[in-house]
Design a protein around this motif. Structure first.
Motif, PDB file in Angstrom:
ATOM      1  N   VAL A  36      10.899  10.355 -40.826  1.00 57.55           N
ATOM      2  CA  VAL A  36      11.035  11.676 -40.210  1.00 57.55           C
ATOM      3  C   VAL A  36      10.018  12.602 -40.864  1.00 57.55           C
ATOM      4  CG1 VAL A  36      12.552  13.656 -39.883  1.00 57.55           C
ATOM      5  CG2 VAL A  36      13.474  11.331 -39.705  1.00 57.55           C
ATOM      6  N   HIS A  96      14.202  14.463 -27.560  1.00 54.98           N
ATOM      7  CA  HIS A  96      13.925  13.484 -28.602  1.00 54.98           C
ATOM      8  C   HIS A  96      12.506  12.930 -28.470  1.00 54.98           C
ATOM      9  CE1 HIS A  96      18.344  13.392 -27.817  1.00 54.98           C
ATOM     10  NE2 HIS A  96      18.345  13.636 -29.120  1.00 54.98           N
ATOM     11  N   HIS A  97      11.793  12.897 -29.595  1.00 56.56           N
ATOM     12  CA  HIS A  97      10.378  12.554 -29.576  1.00 56.56           C
ATOM     13  C   HIS A  97      10.065  11.455 -30.587  1.00 56.56           C
ATOM     14  CE1 HIS A  97      10.127  16.394 -27.445  1.00 56.56           C
ATOM     15  NE2 HIS A  97      10.782  16.929 -28.464  1.00 56.56           N
ATOM     16  N   VAL A  98       9.049  10.658 -30.262  1.00 62.31           N
ATOM     17  CA  VAL A  98       8.558   9.629 -31.179  1.00 62.31           C
ATOM     18  C   VAL A  98       7.100   9.353 -30.831  1.00 62.31           C
ATOM     19  CG1 VAL A  98       9.317   7.725 -29.675  1.00 62.31           C
ATOM     20  CG2 VAL A  98       8.911   7.285 -32.098  1.00 62.31           C
ATOM     21  N   TYR A 101       8.892  10.467 -36.481  1.00 58.25           N
ATOM     22  CA  TYR A 101       9.756  11.335 -35.697  1.00 58.25           C
ATOM     23  C   TYR A 101       9.689  12.763 -36.227  1.00 58.25           C
ATOM     24  CZ  TYR A 101      11.521   6.605 -35.118  1.00 58.25           C
ATOM     25  OH  TYR A 101      11.599   5.262 -34.906  1.00 58.25           O
ATOM     26  N   SER A 117      15.825  12.938 -33.435  1.00 59.05           N
ATOM     27  CA  SER A 117      14.942  12.047 -32.679  1.00 59.05           C
ATOM     28  C   SER A 117      14.974  10.636 -33.246  1.00 59.05           C
ATOM     29  CB  SER A 117      13.512  12.588 -32.690  1.00 59.05           C
ATOM     30  OG  SER A 117      13.393  13.750 -31.906  1.00 59.05           O
ATOM     31  N   GLN A 118      14.955  10.510 -34.568  1.00 60.07           N
ATOM     32  CA  GLN A 118      15.007   9.177 -35.167  1.00 60.07           C
ATOM     33  C   GLN A 118      16.311   8.466 -34.803  1.00 60.07           C
ATOM     34  OE1 GLN A 118      15.613   8.566 -39.434  1.00 60.07           O
ATOM     35  NE2 GLN A 118      13.841   7.198 -39.441  1.00 60.07           N
ATOM     36  N   TRP A 123      16.094   7.328 -31.083  1.00 60.17           N
ATOM     37  CA  TRP A 123      15.206   6.190 -30.833  1.00 60.17           C
ATOM     38  C   TRP A 123      15.626   4.955 -31.612  1.00 60.17           C
ATOM     39  CZ3 TRP A 123      12.685   6.331 -26.625  1.00 60.17           C
ATOM     40  CH2 TRP A 123      12.241   7.551 -26.109  1.00 60.17           C
TER      41      TRP A 123
END
Length: 333
Positions: free
Chosen positions: A89, A147-149, A176, A181-182, A185
């Motif tokens: 993160v 949520h992003h990655v 992340y 988000s982590q 995913w």
């Protein structure tokens, strides 16, 4: 970057182009965007582009040359899949002056007057060498936009004055912008273990292109750095210049003086970048776009160590670029 093999892994048997051979890119997407921006500036104001986003939403997946479309959402994914979604993160860089940061102009001018030689200032070679690490180009986003990655890329470039050379890119683990988000995913990437982890390095030759090293003339530097378009544009152009050229000491000093004259930069003082290097930082808050640009400089040589883009509400990383090594060399990697 998310290349053809990554997309095909995601698609599996529904890939309409699964039997099509796709050549590797000669340069990164970020570099192509920078080149396009340089061409646009000749005809007028250039819009600063944010990092690209791949949106995962309901619908049919379709992939065509140069385009990535929509992916079916993961339903009922098993939580906490062992080994799924490794990575870290990202935590924003801590500033010495977090609130009430002073205007950066006086500090930048003082720094410009105290620069010492970088290691490469007393060397020469046929190739400009850059070792960089980039995250956020593109970012993969869940259907709800929360949520992003993205996968970090480590790139080594050897480039001659005519633009030719080699580029070696290694795709690293996902990262992340926040814990939520982590967690998301980790549940959903568990069904796609082939896209997690580190890939083998990919080497591609670079084609000829016109390369014009930045001049130490301040008026010309203002044009190169798009100073007339404000601090947001300048931040991006400074990152491009340092990521492409081996910038000599006099030019480094003039770049700092150009930044000092651009309204909006705030002095953040002493910081530590993501590679653990000590630096000094300036930021620009682009409130209409809910974004902040961060530039971290070597406090002795004035060279750029890192460029980051953050969202402001909430504060989290949108993209980062670290320039780990800059040098001259006669050896083509």
């Amino acid at each position: 970057m998310f290349g053809a093999e990554r997309s095909r892994t995601l698609l599996g048997p529904v890939d309409p182009a699964r039997n099509t051979v796709v050549a590797p890119p000669l340069v990164s997407a970020r570099d192509l965007i920078d080149r396009a921006g340089a061409s646009e500036s000749a005809v007028g104001h250039r819009r600063v582009r944010p990092a690209r986003r791949l949106v995962l939403a309901a619908g049919t997946l379709a992939v065509a040359a140069g385009a990535v479309a929509v992916l079916q959402p993961f339903e009922g994914a098993t939580p906490d899949v062992p080994g799924a979604a490794p990575g870290s993160v990202l935590v924003p860089v801590a500033y010495q002056f977090d609130s009430d940061a002073p205007a950066a102009g006086p500090q930048l001018r003082a720094l410009a007057g105290m620069l010492v030689d970088a290691e490469y200032d007393n060397r020469s070679g046929r190739y400009m060498y850059h070792h960089t690490k980039l995250w956020g180009d593109p970012v993969m986003t869940s259907a709800d936009g929360r949520h992003h990655v993205a996968f970090a890329d480590e790139t080594k470039v050897w480039q001659a004055a005519d633009g030719t050379g080699n580029q070696v890119t290694t795709q690293l683990e996902p990262q992340y912008p926040d814990q939520e988000s982590q967690d998301y995913w980790k549940r959903n990437l568990g069904k796609l273990p082939a896209i997690a982890g580190t890939s083998a390095p990919a080497t591609v030759p670079l084609p000829p292109m016109a390369l014009t090293p930045p001049s130490a003339d301040r008026s010309r530097l203002r044009e190169v750095l798009k100073a007339a378009f404000g601090a947001g544009a300048v931040s991006k152009e400074v990152s491009t210049v340092y990521g492409r050229y081996v910038v000599p000491r006099q030019t480094r000093a003039e770049i700092l003086r150009v930044l000092a004259d651009v309204p909006g930069f705030r002095w953040r003082g002493q910081v530590t970048d993501r590679a653990g290097r000590k630096g000094v930082a300036v930021t620009f808050d682009d409130r209409p776009h809910d974004a902040q640009s961060l530039l971290i400089f070597d406090p002795k040589t004035g060279g750029l160590l890192a460029h980051e883009r953050l969202t402001l509400a909430p504060v989290r990383i949108s993209s980062y670029k670290m320039i780990l090594t800059t040098a001259w060399t006669d050896r083509l990697g």
